[in-house]
Scaffold this active site. Structure first.
Site, PDB file in Angstrom:
ATOM      1  N   VAL A  62      -7.875  -8.830   2.603  1.00  0.00           N
ATOM      2  CA  VAL A  62      -6.573  -9.278   3.103  1.00  0.00           C
ATOM      3  C   VAL A  62      -6.050  -8.433   4.253  1.00  0.00           C
ATOM      4  O   VAL A  62      -5.112  -8.838   4.938  1.00  0.00           O
ATOM      5  CB  VAL A  62      -5.507  -9.324   1.979  1.00  0.00           C
ATOM      6  CG1 VAL A  62      -5.879 -10.342   0.917  1.00  0.00           C
ATOM      7  CG2 VAL A  62      -5.257  -7.945   1.391  1.00  0.00           C
ATOM      8  N   ASN A  88      -1.983 -11.315  -4.829  1.00  0.00           N
ATOM      9  CA  ASN A  88      -2.216 -10.305  -5.858  1.00  0.00           C
ATOM     10  C   ASN A  88      -2.921  -9.053  -5.341  1.00  0.00           C
ATOM     11  O   ASN A  88      -2.756  -7.977  -5.911  1.00  0.00           O
ATOM     12  CB  ASN A  88      -3.049 -10.919  -6.995  1.00  0.00           C
ATOM     13  CG  ASN A  88      -3.581  -9.859  -7.943  1.00  0.00           C
ATOM     14  OD1 ASN A  88      -2.837  -9.286  -8.736  1.00  0.00           O
ATOM     15  ND2 ASN A  88      -4.877  -9.565  -7.840  1.00  0.00           N
ATOM     16  N   SER A 139       5.303  -4.760  -8.538  1.00  0.00           N
ATOM     17  CA  SER A 139       5.196  -3.697  -9.540  1.00  0.00           C
ATOM     18  C   SER A 139       6.599  -3.239  -9.911  1.00  0.00           C
ATOM     19  O   SER A 139       7.548  -3.395  -9.122  1.00  0.00           O
ATOM     20  CB  SER A 139       4.413  -2.515  -8.962  1.00  0.00           C
ATOM     21  OG  SER A 139       4.569  -1.350  -9.755  1.00  0.00           O
ATOM     22  N   TYR A 152       3.217   4.102  -2.539  1.00  0.00           N
ATOM     23  CA  TYR A 152       3.052   2.900  -3.360  1.00  0.00           C
ATOM     24  C   TYR A 152       4.410   2.282  -3.680  1.00  0.00           C
ATOM     25  O   TYR A 152       4.598   1.062  -3.559  1.00  0.00           O
ATOM     26  CB  TYR A 152       2.296   3.251  -4.639  1.00  0.00           C
ATOM     27  CG  TYR A 152       2.017   2.072  -5.539  1.00  0.00           C
ATOM     28  CD1 TYR A 152       1.181   1.042  -5.118  1.00  0.00           C
ATOM     29  CD2 TYR A 152       2.574   1.990  -6.810  1.00  0.00           C
ATOM     30  CE1 TYR A 152       0.913  -0.046  -5.940  1.00  0.00           C
ATOM     31  CE2 TYR A 152       2.313   0.912  -7.647  1.00  0.00           C
ATOM     32  CZ  TYR A 152       1.483  -0.104  -7.205  1.00  0.00           C
ATOM     33  OH  TYR A 152       1.222  -1.179  -8.017  1.00  0.00           O
ATOM     34  N   SER A 155       5.817   0.508  -0.647  1.00  0.00           N
ATOM     35  CA  SER A 155       5.136  -0.754  -0.332  1.00  0.00           C
ATOM     36  C   SER A 155       5.561  -1.874  -1.274  1.00  0.00           C
ATOM     37  O   SER A 155       5.725  -3.024  -0.854  1.00  0.00           O
ATOM     38  CB  SER A 155       3.616  -0.571  -0.381  1.00  0.00           C
ATOM     39  OG  SER A 155       3.148  -0.362  -1.706  1.00  0.00           O
ATOM     40  N   LYS A 156       5.777  -1.557  -2.542  1.00  0.00           N
ATOM     41  CA  LYS A 156       6.166  -2.593  -3.506  1.00  0.00           C
ATOM     42  C   LYS A 156       7.644  -2.958  -3.384  1.00  0.00           C
ATOM     43  O   LYS A 156       8.023  -4.125  -3.587  1.00  0.00           O
ATOM     44  CB  LYS A 156       5.829  -2.143  -4.931  1.00  0.00           C
ATOM     45  CG  LYS A 156       4.328  -2.060  -5.202  1.00  0.00           C
ATOM     46  CD  LYS A 156       3.642  -3.408  -4.989  1.00  0.00           C
ATOM     47  CE  LYS A 156       2.202  -3.386  -5.437  1.00  0.00           C
ATOM     48  NZ  LYS A 156       1.537  -4.712  -5.284  1.00  0.00           N
ATOM     49  N   ILE A 185      -0.499  -1.876 -17.028  1.00  0.00           N
ATOM     50  CA  ILE A 185      -1.344  -2.945 -17.555  1.00  0.00           C
ATOM     51  C   ILE A 185      -2.756  -2.392 -17.747  1.00  0.00           C
ATOM     52  O   ILE A 185      -3.219  -1.570 -16.966  1.00  0.00           O
ATOM     53  CB  ILE A 185      -1.376  -4.154 -16.586  1.00  0.00           C
ATOM     54  CG1 ILE A 185       0.055  -4.631 -16.269  1.00  0.00           C
ATOM     55  CG2 ILE A 185      -2.211  -5.286 -17.175  1.00  0.00           C
ATOM     56  CD1 ILE A 185       0.847  -5.134 -17.450  1.00  0.00           C
TER      57      ILE A 185
END
Length: 254
Positions: A62, A88, A139, A152, A155-156, A185
């Site tokens: 991607v 995803n 997230s 992270y 970015s989320k 998860i």
């Protein structure tokens, strides 16, 4: 829930949540298009999808614009439509403001935000035609700050805002946009971030105390939430950031 006749494109579908989502949509009757960067893993996961039709497997990254263009071109070329886009693909990195490099920040933004942004741009004309919808996989780090995950989390959080803004922009054109925001998860996500098996085992044990339900989640549970948001029965839901987190965001200690 029946997705017969629907075309569902899922990125990062060769492992974890993406693979579980591909299996779930296939079981629900959808024609699934799976993308991923690892040919062997993609083929293995595709073979495990049991339903009315076998998935279309497309090797793609991607972060590469030419790959995104090819994925949309091949999807429309084969099925002549697109009903659901599941953004995803993503990954994480550990690091604080003192240890995270600009290269690491760029990497997080490229795969977790810009990849979804570009693929969505290309998919939107087709989703408008089908009055389809988008589900972004974010997230709880977009909702709740966590130390040592700076790039992270950024970015989320940006992906969540992306979800809300395009939900507003596309609502007049009858395209819905939502997000699922999982907590911990049971996938290889943390291992790919560099956790050793010993550290991961301790992390899972600790996570049992930080999730209100007393356990971590399973990929299937996130996949079912994605399918719920993508279904026609959720036709009045858009701009929603759905925490699939076992109560993690309402717990105090980190």
């Amino acid at each position: 829930m029946d997705f017969t006749g629907k075309v569902v494109l899922i990125t990062g579908a060769s492992s974890g949540i993406g693979a579980a989502t591909a299996k779930h949509f296939t079981k629900l009757g959808a024609q699934v298009v799976m993308t991923g960067r690892n040919a062997d893993s993609l083929k293995k996961c595709g073979a495990e999808c049991v339903g009315k039709q076998k998935p279309l497997l497309l090797l793609a990254d991607v972060t590469k614009q030419e790959d995104n263009a090819r994925v949309i071109e091949e999807t429309i070329g084969k099925f002549d439509k697109l009903d659901v886009l599941v953004n995803n693909a993503g990954r994480g990195v550990f690091g604080s403001i003192e240890t995270t490099s600009l290269d690491q920040l760029d990497d997080m933004l490229n795969i977790n935000l810009k990849g979804a942004y570009h693929l969505t741009m290309l998919a939107v004309p087709h989703l408008i035609k089908s009055k389809g919808n988008i589900v972004n996989v974010s997230s709880i780090t977009g909702l709740k700050p966590f130390p040592n995950s700076l790039a992270y989390c950024i970015s989320k959080a940006a992906l969540d805002q992306f979800t809300k803004v395009i939900a507003l922009e596309l609502a007049p054109k009858k395209v819905r946009v939502n997000s699922v925001n999982p907590a911990v998860i049971a996938t290889d996500f943390q291992n790919r971030e560099g956790m050793s098996p010993t550290r991961y085992a301790a992390f899972v044990k600790h996570s049992e105390t930080t999730h209100a339900l007393g356990r971590i989640g399973q990929p299937r549970e996130v996949a079912e939430a994605i399918a719920f948001l993508a279904a026609d029965s959720a036709s009045f839901i858009t701009g929603t950031i759905l925490a699939v987190d076992g109560g993690r965001t309402i717990m105090g200690p980190i």
